[in-house]
Design an enzyme around this catalytic site. Structure first.
Site, PDB file in Angstrom:
ATOM      1  N   THR A 182       0.859  -1.190   0.000  1.00  0.00           N
ATOM      2  CA  THR A 182       0.000   0.000   0.000  1.00  0.00           C
ATOM      3  C   THR A 182       0.891   1.235   0.000  1.00  0.00           C
ATOM      4  O   THR A 182       2.063   1.164   0.373  1.00  0.00           O
ATOM      5  CB  THR A 182      -0.905   0.035   1.241  1.00  0.00           C
ATOM      6  OG1 THR A 182      -0.075   0.097   2.400  1.00  0.00           O
ATOM      7  CG2 THR A 182      -1.763  -1.215   1.325  1.00  0.00           C
ATOM      8  N   GLU A 326      -5.834  -4.055  -0.704  1.00  0.00           N
ATOM      9  CA  GLU A 326      -6.277  -5.167   0.146  1.00  0.00           C
ATOM     10  C   GLU A 326      -7.396  -5.988  -0.480  1.00  0.00           C
ATOM     11  O   GLU A 326      -7.707  -7.085  -0.004  1.00  0.00           O
ATOM     12  CB  GLU A 326      -6.773  -4.619   1.500  1.00  0.00           C
ATOM     13  CG  GLU A 326      -5.692  -4.046   2.396  1.00  0.00           C
ATOM     14  CD  GLU A 326      -5.346  -2.576   2.105  1.00  0.00           C
ATOM     15  OE1 GLU A 326      -5.677  -2.087   1.006  1.00  0.00           O
ATOM     16  OE2 GLU A 326      -4.739  -1.938   2.987  1.00  0.00           O
ATOM     17  N   LYS A 436     -15.724  13.766  14.133  1.00  0.00           N
ATOM     18  CA  LYS A 436     -16.656  13.137  15.058  1.00  0.00           C
ATOM     19  C   LYS A 436     -17.130  14.167  16.069  1.00  0.00           C
ATOM     20  O   LYS A 436     -16.376  14.607  16.934  1.00  0.00           O
ATOM     21  CB  LYS A 436     -15.978  11.951  15.740  1.00  0.00           C
ATOM     22  CG  LYS A 436     -15.757  10.820  14.751  1.00  0.00           C
ATOM     23  CD  LYS A 436     -14.719   9.811  15.162  1.00  0.00           C
ATOM     24  CE  LYS A 436     -14.553   8.803  14.025  1.00  0.00           C
ATOM     25  NZ  LYS A 436     -13.441   7.890  14.222  1.00  0.00           N
ATOM     26  N   TRP A 441     -21.027  11.777  12.840  1.00  0.00           N
ATOM     27  CA  TRP A 441     -19.924  12.018  11.933  1.00  0.00           C
ATOM     28  C   TRP A 441     -20.243  13.149  10.954  1.00  0.00           C
ATOM     29  O   TRP A 441     -21.343  13.238  10.428  1.00  0.00           O
ATOM     30  CB  TRP A 441     -19.587  10.746  11.140  1.00  0.00           C
ATOM     31  CG  TRP A 441     -19.005   9.650  11.969  1.00  0.00           C
ATOM     32  CD1 TRP A 441     -18.788   9.670  13.320  1.00  0.00           C
ATOM     33  CD2 TRP A 441     -18.565   8.374  11.507  1.00  0.00           C
ATOM     34  NE1 TRP A 441     -18.250   8.473  13.728  1.00  0.00           N
ATOM     35  CE2 TRP A 441     -18.100   7.658  12.641  1.00  0.00           C
ATOM     36  CE3 TRP A 441     -18.511   7.772  10.256  1.00  0.00           C
ATOM     37  CZ2 TRP A 441     -17.597   6.363  12.548  1.00  0.00           C
ATOM     38  CZ3 TRP A 441     -18.013   6.480  10.160  1.00  0.00           C
ATOM     39  CH2 TRP A 441     -17.552   5.782  11.306  1.00  0.00           C
TER      40      TRP A 441
END
Lengths: 549, 549
Positions: A182, A326, A436, A441
């Site tokens: 990654t 992934e 948050k 959110w």
């Protein structure tokens, strides 16, 4: 124990040779256009396997590539994993220190490297405190080797004298058959291994009608680099489907791409939005024949609506796909569902610009901070968790990262999404960037897009600043497009308030000269959060309702 | 160990509910047309899983079905394997003694049975020396139960009070998720288990462009019985693709099928040639609207050329597929390759009538008596061996059969085939029927087809008769279409000689009144070989060249 024979890449190449011996593989290289067929490809892949075996490999040794998209790189795709070694693509655009970390972490034994990338690699080696000590040889992609201090051999010499047949072993399906890191915007890059089974599964998954199916009448040009998650798996699925391959070589210009589309009759191509912006400009200024092009796959980041319209107007279907290293990588594709086929263009566009519908074979969930599933109403958002046969369940030699980023068999993608009642996934933020506030959110990306809609704003980043009462409160940093004005913060806060609830409105808008960015050009919000971690910036301006009612 | 999560059927149903809650499942039953959507289907599948769990199942217990194609049978397809029991379809057309053997061999614990098939099942139970001693209950598909001596419960009562949600477990991919017995024309039927992984793989394999891909705008009607290798896997792939399902119920007539195609807008249907011959006659005599129908899949035995032409003329693509119980079942599909798309109609027809191109993900070989690979020249023939993730590697509880019918990881299919240079597989005979003369093979099927082309012949079977010098020599048995003639044998032998080498010509043609047949209507060549195992029948007539030059 009942069961079929192992799922490996072997049958895909075997079948392409059996059925499509004459179908072409075309490659743009520094030596010009190279052209052969699956039969010729198979011969050379066998030569490569023999050369690797002669070099003592075949037992899971890691063999790296440091290359652009061309036929020799494609030869490693089947040759290396097929003979039992593990291929490992390295992104040559990474900083030297990342390349050094990756080669050490993977313990690469051989590195295949493009001539044009040799200086970059030499620099990384020279600069390494422990210079690539596991690497036994560098194989330079081409006929000859430029002058260098590295232990090199030319690819054509390496494979040249080898036999063109090879007795491909039957490998176990859990045998590693790939390795990709990654990008590592936070901390060191993390390795993701792909087993034979994962690559088989991903290939079959994207060959289904709601993936990116490639048939024997397709001509496929992956512009996405082969070091980015195996060029999204297209070299494997094109082979499984018996399609013609076109590899555009090092740093193709829009002119190169347009020429290859015209000359080779490309039907499907794939890459990040930046590539297509370049092609759009070129097409607008030149007479380009796109009539062969059927589908244009966009991934990596979201396709702007204008891009979808541009290609629609020219009879090319822009297909939006979502994935990660992934997920090997394709996890969702934004096809228009049958039930929406008769809706108006704007409705369909609104669906198509989203990340799309999960590919058959995978499962996902979207959960809030407490791990509770959020409703699929297109409004509630949470973190996307995904699992399935081609989604990894661990990071390579990084148990602490594995511990942090997987839960209950799901990969925690770090993407904050909504899912609408039709099942379309839409990314609203990265989990680490979401703000948050009072247990709910706020999407930083959405506020940034809104701010960019105001004429006075050239760039905008929104971050969460720690706050005692509300946990976090949003702070906006903007680069003004014109002269600085004193009242800009109030103006922009009022502007946001027109379309968003009070508690979404940033407590403050700070004017800055530039916003720090990462190596890949994204806002470096980690730096911003460190720099602006001061509650006083958002204190005293909190509206009465800094959380939803 | 790296790797993704297990390959199971669970994601297919999960995805269909998420994305296609409103898409329909339609079923013709003795109670009339039943219609619900994936959401309703999912609720009932959960109820079934809860009922099975309440009955103490979930640990691999075998649960049999003795049913036609309808929605309740389809509910067992996901409900039984999803909760951890093993579904087992039984062919209700088998002789009682085979049903008895199968239930005992599988040790079935519960049998789901259609009302209309209950008398047949009762007969098999009553007649059994050890009457179905492993079976704890019979669940009759419907609202109520007719009078019977068996321990029965109505399906709707069995599932009715159960909750409509179920927490589907994560099962291992090697968990058995199906069981089907081969027809057993020689010896007892042999069981083939399908694991979760095999069914996942087969589903993904046939969803690829060169399989039988089903998308969310398809309406799929499997006419092939659900007790024949899971209706060729279509209930699973239709769910993976989000297609609408249409189940035609018990013994559908051509009129029933035509009505369902018209009323439900069927786009893809599948069955054996006999079914389509019936539909063809019906279509010729009635005004049937086939305009929704896109593809008609034919398997089980070869589609006559006239059938392909008939449907071509009506805008329906007849797709020929090959498979076996052991291959779960689809192994090859006869698509026209891109390279042949521009050839004339007859050339394409010649390809399409063959068994086709191997599905991506599988491998095969064609070998002669000595195990040597034969060339893919469309002429040389040998036995087809196949392997892959959805091809079984053993028979259920029959080690001696496993020993005999597998080699080097390949299934020995028992089909004798040629492969042409384009890769099309063509079955020329069954391995046990092929005639071995002087070290070479003679196709009995080919000689039979040739004999049928003569006006004087109504039926023809050709067998090998043991021969000291040549190992075997061909003997033809024919049912004449008209009056018996003395010279028929010579006439027909001369007729064969026109198109075949001398050594292919049967040594003798025996006129018979009828040819014995098996329960499934095929020539019983085992009986014929026993009856005519007399060298004198082929002695003295052997041509000089009873083997190739």
């Amino acid at each position: 124990m009942p069961g079929g024979s192992p799922q490996t890449l072997r049958p895909f190449l075997w079948r392409a040779r059996q059925l499509y011996a004459d179908t072409e593989v075309v490659s743009r290289t520094h030596e010009g256009i190279v052209r052969y067929d699956y039969d010729g490809y198979g011969d050379r892949v066998a030569q490569l396997a023999n050369a690797l075996e002669a070099a003592g490999y075949g037992n899971g040794e890691r063999i790296a590539t440091f290359c652009w998209n061309h036929h020799r790189h494609f030869e490693t795709y089947f040759g290396v994993p097929g003979m039992g070694a593990q291929p490992h693509t390295i992104n040559p655009l990474l900083p030297d220190k990342h390349v050094q970390y990756i080669v050490e972490n993977a313990a690469d034994r051989t590195v295949f490297v493009d001539q044009s990338l040799l200086p970059k690699l030499e620099g990384a080696v020279a600069d390494d405190p422990d210079p690539f000590e596991t690497v036994e040889r560098y194989v330079v992609m081409g006929d000859s080797v430029p002058e260098t201090d590295l232990e090199t051999v030319a690819y054509e010499s390496f494979i040249g004298d080898q036999p063109t047949t090879y007795d491909w072993p039957e490998l176990a399906e859990d045998r590693p058959a790939g390795l990709c890191y990654t990008s590592g915007t936070t901390g060191q890059p993390k390795g993701v291994e792909y087993t034979q089974q994962m690559l088989w599964s991903h290939t079959m998954g994207i060959q289904s009608p709601q993936g990116i199916p490639l048939a024997d009448d397709d001509v496929v040009m992956p512009v996405v680099p082969m070091f980015h998650v195996n060029a999204w798996g297209l070299p494997f699925s094109a082979t499984a489907g018996g399609a013609k391959h076109v590899y555009p070589g090092p740093k193709p210009s829009p002119e190169d791409l347009a020429g290859l589309i015209e000359d080779e009759g490309v039907t499907v191509t794939a890459g990040v939005p930046t590539v297509w912006l370049g092609l759009m400009e070129y097409v607008e200024e030149h007479d380009v024949d796109l009539s062969s092009l059927d589908r244009l796959v966009v991934g990596g980041s979201a396709a702007p609506e204008a891009m979808i319209r541009f290609f629609d107007d020219r009879g090319v279907e822009l297909v939006h796909a979502w994935g990660m290293t992934e997920t090997a990588p394709v996890g969702a594709v934004s096809h228009v569902k049958h039930g929406l086929a008769d809706t108006d263009y704007d409705t369909r566009l609104e669906k198509r610009r989203k990340q799309g519908l999960v590919v058959p074979g995978l499962e996902f969930r979207v959960v809030d901070d407490e791990g509770e599933a959020v409703p699929h109403d297109g409004e509630a958002f949470g973190e996307l968790h995904v699992r399935g046969p081609w989604v990894t369940t661990e990071y390579f030699a990084r148990p602490e990262a594995t511990e942090a980023e997987f839960a209950d068999g799901y990969l925690k993608t770090g993407d904050v999404v909504t899912v609408d009642p039709d099942g379309y996934i839409d990314i609203v933020d990265r989990a680490k960037d979401v703000i948050k506030s009072g247990g709910e959110w706020i999407s930083s990306q959405e506020l940034e897009n809104e701010l960019l809609g105001h004429d006075a704003v050239a760039e905008a980043a929104v971050i969460g600043v720690p706050h005692e009462r509300w946990q976090e409160r949003p702070l906006a940093l903007v680069v003004p497009s014109g002269a600085e004005e004193d009242s800009l913060s109030d103006t922009l806060r009022e502007y946001i308030r027109q379309n968003y609830p009070n508690w979404w409105v940033p407590d403050n808008v700070v004017t800055v000269e530039e916003i720090p960015k990462t190596a890949t050009g994204k806002f470096d919000k980690k730096v911003l959060r460190d720099e602006y971690a001061d509650e006083s910036l958002v204190e005293g301006r909190v509206p009465d309702e800094a959380a939803p009612e």
